[in-house]
Write a protein that holds these residues in place. Structure first.
Motif, PDB file in Angstrom:
ATOM      1  N   PHE A  16       0.821  -1.206   0.000  1.00  0.00           N
ATOM      2  CA  PHE A  16       0.000   0.000   0.000  1.00  0.00           C
ATOM      3  C   PHE A  16       0.854   1.256   0.000  1.00  0.00           C
ATOM      4  O   PHE A  16       1.948   1.282   0.563  1.00  0.00           O
ATOM      5  N   ARG A  26      -3.778   0.544  -3.003  1.00  0.00           N
ATOM      6  CA  ARG A  26      -3.125  -0.751  -3.137  1.00  0.00           C
ATOM      7  C   ARG A  26      -2.216  -0.719  -4.355  1.00  0.00           C
ATOM      8  O   ARG A  26      -2.534  -0.093  -5.370  1.00  0.00           O
ATOM      9  N   ARG A  59      -6.275   1.883  -7.414  1.00  0.00           N
ATOM     10  CA  ARG A  59      -4.962   1.246  -7.345  1.00  0.00           C
ATOM     11  C   ARG A  59      -3.901   2.182  -7.885  1.00  0.00           C
ATOM     12  O   ARG A  59      -4.187   3.103  -8.638  1.00  0.00           O
TER      13      ARG A  59
END
Length: 80
Positions: A16, A26, A59
């Motif tokens: 992370f 992430r 992400r």
């Protein structure tokens, strides 16, 4: 975008990043640029990346380490 690595676990192949805006993203092993995959001792490492949304999940991709810039030292003027 830029941020700081929170953690990355090579065995789990993900980790992370905390963005400079405070968001937690992430990052998968495949999200790192070639030659920039980090090991398990990366906490606090500055990184740059792109943010993408995947099925209600954000992400980080194209992640790379931000090179540290050494502070320049003052020149010595000699003794007077």
């Amino acid at each position: 975008m830029q941020g700081t690595m929170i953690w990355f676990d090579p065995a789990k192949r993900h980790g992370f990043i905390r963005t400079d805006d405070g968001e937690r993203l992430r990052v998968d092993e495949s999200g790192f640029e070639t030659g920039h995959v980090l090991g398990d001792r990366c906490r606090g490492t500055r990184v740059s990346f792109e943010r993408v949304s995947l099925q209600e999940d954000a992400r980080a991709v194209n992640v790379r380490v931000v090179p540290l810039v050494a502070a320049r030292r003052a020149r010595s003027r000699g003794r007077h």
